[in-house]
Design a protein around this motif. Structure first.
Motif, PDB file in Angstrom:
ATOM      1  N   ALA A  17      -3.445  -7.739   2.535  1.00 33.87           N
ATOM      2  CA  ALA A  17      -2.171  -8.102   1.894  1.00 33.87           C
ATOM      3  C   ALA A  17      -2.414  -8.906   0.618  1.00 33.87           C
ATOM      4  CB  ALA A  17      -1.299  -8.889   2.869  1.00 33.87           C
ATOM      5  N   LEU A  18      -3.356  -9.839   0.665  1.00 34.69           N
ATOM      6  CA  LEU A  18      -3.685 -10.615  -0.538  1.00 34.69           C
ATOM      7  C   LEU A  18      -4.289  -9.736  -1.623  1.00 34.69           C
ATOM      8  CD1 LEU A  18      -5.095 -13.910   1.000  1.00 34.69           C
ATOM      9  CD2 LEU A  18      -2.994 -13.637  -0.334  1.00 34.69           C
ATOM     10  N   ALA A  24      -1.101  -5.995  -7.531  1.00 28.86           N
ATOM     11  CA  ALA A  24       0.223  -6.005  -8.174  1.00 28.86           C
ATOM     12  C   ALA A  24       0.208  -6.914  -9.402  1.00 28.86           C
ATOM     13  CB  ALA A  24       1.296  -6.457  -7.179  1.00 28.86           C
ATOM     14  N   LEU A  25      -0.456  -8.069  -9.297  1.00 30.89           N
ATOM     15  CA  LEU A  25      -0.561  -8.968 -10.449  1.00 30.89           C
ATOM     16  C   LEU A  25      -1.326  -8.309 -11.595  1.00 30.89           C
ATOM     17  CD1 LEU A  25      -1.329 -12.356  -8.670  1.00 30.89           C
ATOM     18  CD2 LEU A  25       0.807 -11.699  -9.791  1.00 30.89           C
ATOM     19  N   ILE A  26      -2.412  -7.615 -11.256  1.00 30.40           N
ATOM     20  CA  ILE A  26      -3.205  -6.912 -12.274  1.00 30.40           C
ATOM     21  C   ILE A  26      -2.348  -5.880 -12.990  1.00 30.40           C
ATOM     22  CG2 ILE A  26      -5.108  -5.263 -12.598  1.00 30.40           C
ATOM     23  CD1 ILE A  26      -6.520  -6.747 -10.248  1.00 30.40           C
ATOM     24  N   LEU A  27      -1.494  -5.211 -12.241  1.00 33.06           N
ATOM     25  CA  LEU A  27      -0.650  -4.153 -12.807  1.00 33.06           C
ATOM     26  C   LEU A  27       0.587  -4.685 -13.525  1.00 33.06           C
ATOM     27  CD1 LEU A  27      -0.913  -1.573  -9.890  1.00 33.06           C
ATOM     28  CD2 LEU A  27      -2.130  -1.557 -12.084  1.00 33.06           C
ATOM     29  N   GLY A  37      -2.201 -21.160 -10.049  1.00 33.90           N
ATOM     30  CA  GLY A  37      -1.538 -22.364 -10.551  1.00 33.90           C
ATOM     31  C   GLY A  37      -0.088 -22.159 -10.913  1.00 33.90           C
ATOM     32  N   GLY A  38       0.370 -20.926 -10.913  1.00 35.68           N
ATOM     33  CA  GLY A  38       1.775 -20.625 -11.121  1.00 35.68           C
ATOM     34  C   GLY A  38       2.309 -20.834 -12.522  1.00 35.68           C
ATOM     35  N   SER A  39       1.435 -20.920 -13.506  1.00 36.93           N
ATOM     36  CA  SER A  39       1.910 -21.200 -14.867  1.00 36.93           C
ATOM     37  C   SER A  39       2.418 -19.965 -15.612  1.00 36.93           C
ATOM     38  CB  SER A  39       0.800 -21.878 -15.680  1.00 36.93           C
ATOM     39  OG  SER A  39      -0.332 -21.037 -15.764  1.00 36.93           O
ATOM     40  N   ASP A  40       2.110 -18.779 -15.099  1.00 42.14           N
ATOM     41  CA  ASP A  40       2.514 -17.546 -15.784  1.00 42.14           C
ATOM     42  C   ASP A  40       3.354 -16.676 -14.852  1.00 42.14           C
ATOM     43  OD1 ASP A  40       0.786 -17.872 -18.205  1.00 42.14           O
ATOM     44  OD2 ASP A  40      -0.780 -17.796 -16.672  1.00 42.14           O
ATOM     45  N   ARG A  41       4.445 -16.147 -15.375  1.00 43.32           N
ATOM     46  CA  ARG A  41       5.260 -15.199 -14.600  1.00 43.32           C
ATOM     47  C   ARG A  41       4.509 -13.873 -14.469  1.00 43.32           C
ATOM     48  NH1 ARG A  41       8.637 -11.543 -16.124  1.00 43.32           N
ATOM     49  NH2 ARG A  41      10.372 -10.851 -14.876  1.00 43.32           N
ATOM     50  N   VAL A  42       4.010 -13.375 -15.591  1.00 48.48           N
ATOM     51  CA  VAL A  42       3.153 -12.183 -15.632  1.00 48.48           C
ATOM     52  C   VAL A  42       1.788 -12.666 -16.117  1.00 48.48           C
ATOM     53  CG1 VAL A  42       2.774  -9.947 -16.730  1.00 48.48           C
ATOM     54  CG2 VAL A  42       5.096 -10.647 -16.100  1.00 48.48           C
ATOM     55  N   LEU A  43       0.752 -12.283 -15.407  1.00 47.01           N
ATOM     56  CA  LEU A  43      -0.576 -12.806 -15.731  1.00 47.01           C
ATOM     57  C   LEU A  43      -1.106 -12.290 -17.064  1.00 47.01           C
ATOM     58  CD1 LEU A  43      -2.529 -12.621 -12.350  1.00 47.01           C
ATOM     59  CD2 LEU A  43      -1.176 -14.502 -13.265  1.00 47.01           C
ATOM     60  N   PRO A  44      -1.739 -13.181 -17.844  1.00 48.17           N
ATOM     61  CA  PRO A  44      -2.442 -12.730 -19.053  1.00 48.17           C
ATOM     62  C   PRO A  44      -3.738 -12.031 -18.657  1.00 48.17           C
ATOM     63  CG  PRO A  44      -2.723 -15.095 -18.752  1.00 48.17           C
ATOM     64  CD  PRO A  44      -1.774 -14.624 -17.682  1.00 48.17           C
ATOM     65  N   VAL A  49      -8.274 -10.391 -14.830  1.00 47.81           N
ATOM     66  CA  VAL A  49      -9.692 -10.208 -14.497  1.00 47.81           C
ATOM     67  C   VAL A  49     -10.040 -11.065 -13.282  1.00 47.81           C
ATOM     68  CG1 VAL A  49     -12.055 -10.608 -15.308  1.00 47.81           C
ATOM     69  CG2 VAL A  49     -10.371  -9.567 -16.839  1.00 47.81           C
ATOM     70  N   ALA A  50      -9.515 -12.292 -13.243  1.00 48.01           N
ATOM     71  CA  ALA A  50      -9.745 -13.154 -12.084  1.00 48.01           C
ATOM     72  C   ALA A  50      -9.148 -12.541 -10.823  1.00 48.01           C
ATOM     73  CB  ALA A  50      -9.155 -14.541 -12.336  1.00 48.01           C
ATOM     74  N   SER A  51      -7.993 -11.901 -10.944  1.00 44.99           N
ATOM     75  CA  SER A  51      -7.380 -11.227  -9.798  1.00 44.99           C
ATOM     76  C   SER A  51      -8.263 -10.087  -9.298  1.00 44.99           C
ATOM     77  CB  SER A  51      -5.985 -10.703 -10.150  1.00 44.99           C
ATOM     78  OG  SER A  51      -5.058 -11.761 -10.217  1.00 44.99           O
ATOM     79  N   ALA A  52      -8.885  -9.373 -10.229  1.00 43.60           N
ATOM     80  CA  ALA A  52      -9.821  -8.309  -9.830  1.00 43.60           C
ATOM     81  C   ALA A  52     -11.008  -8.905  -9.078  1.00 43.60           C
ATOM     82  CB  ALA A  52     -10.287  -7.522 -11.055  1.00 43.60           C
ATOM     83  N   GLY A  53     -11.490 -10.038  -9.553  1.00 40.81           N
ATOM     84  CA  GLY A  53     -12.571 -10.735  -8.854  1.00 40.81           C
ATOM     85  C   GLY A  53     -12.152 -11.181  -7.461  1.00 40.81           C
ATOM     86  N   ALA A  54     -10.898 -11.611  -7.334  1.00 38.59           N
ATOM     87  CA  ALA A  54     -10.381 -12.029  -6.028  1.00 38.59           C
ATOM     88  C   ALA A  54     -10.371 -10.854  -5.055  1.00 38.59           C
ATOM     89  CB  ALA A  54      -8.979 -12.611  -6.170  1.00 38.59           C
ATOM     90  N   ILE A  55     -10.030  -9.676  -5.532  1.00 39.12           N
ATOM     91  CA  ILE A  55     -10.037  -8.489  -4.669  1.00 39.12           C
ATOM     92  C   ILE A  55     -11.450  -8.223  -4.152  1.00 39.12           C
ATOM     93  CG2 ILE A  55      -9.715  -5.979  -4.615  1.00 39.12           C
ATOM     94  CD1 ILE A  55      -7.352  -6.412  -6.583  1.00 39.12           C
TER      95      ILE A  55
END
Length: 124
Positions: A17-18, A24-27, A37-44, A49-55
């Motif tokens: 799920a994570l 979804a964030l990457i897309l 940290g919640g600072s961006d509505r849509v990730l820069p 790239v960090a989200s891809a690393g998290a996957i």
């Protein structure tokens, strides 16, 4: 079904799920307030790239805990599992300290649950 098997299945479901959330964030999904940290509505781009690393990390975590739940986990697997549990516990604290109320309210309990499930798998 033994408690360890239940714990590893729940842990893997949560990690999937994570991973889907990070995808979804990457897309470009507007869920950035719940992550990083919640600072961006849509990730820069950098955070995507960090989200891809998290996957990738979530996949490694799942494999380690599946191996740990096996009949004879190797010492290295057990050590890696404890390192992951420490990482998840640290993530729980960091999520609890987030400036983003959305991240605090959703990701703190998710991280805590993953931490507890990881301990159950290791000690089982």
């Amino acid at each position: 079904m033994p408690i360890v098997a239940i714990a590893v299945v729940l842990l893997c479901i949560a990690l999937i799920a994570l991973a889907l959330f990070q995808l979804a964030l990457i897309l470009g999904a507007p869920f950035g307030r719940f992550a990083w940290g919640g600072s961006d509505r849509v990730l820069p781009a950098k955070r995507r790239v960090a989200s891809a690393g998290a996957i990738v990390l979530y996949t490694i975590f799942a494999v380690v805990f599946i191996l740990q739940a096996g009949p004879l986990p190797a010492l290295l697997v057990t050590i890696l599992a404890w390192v992951i549990v420490a990482y998840l516990a640290f993530g729980t604290v960091m999520n609890a300290l987030s400036r983003s109320p959305q991240e605090r309210l959703t990701m703190t309990p998710v991280s805590a649950l993953l931490t507890v499930l990881g301990v159950v798998v290791i000690l089982g």
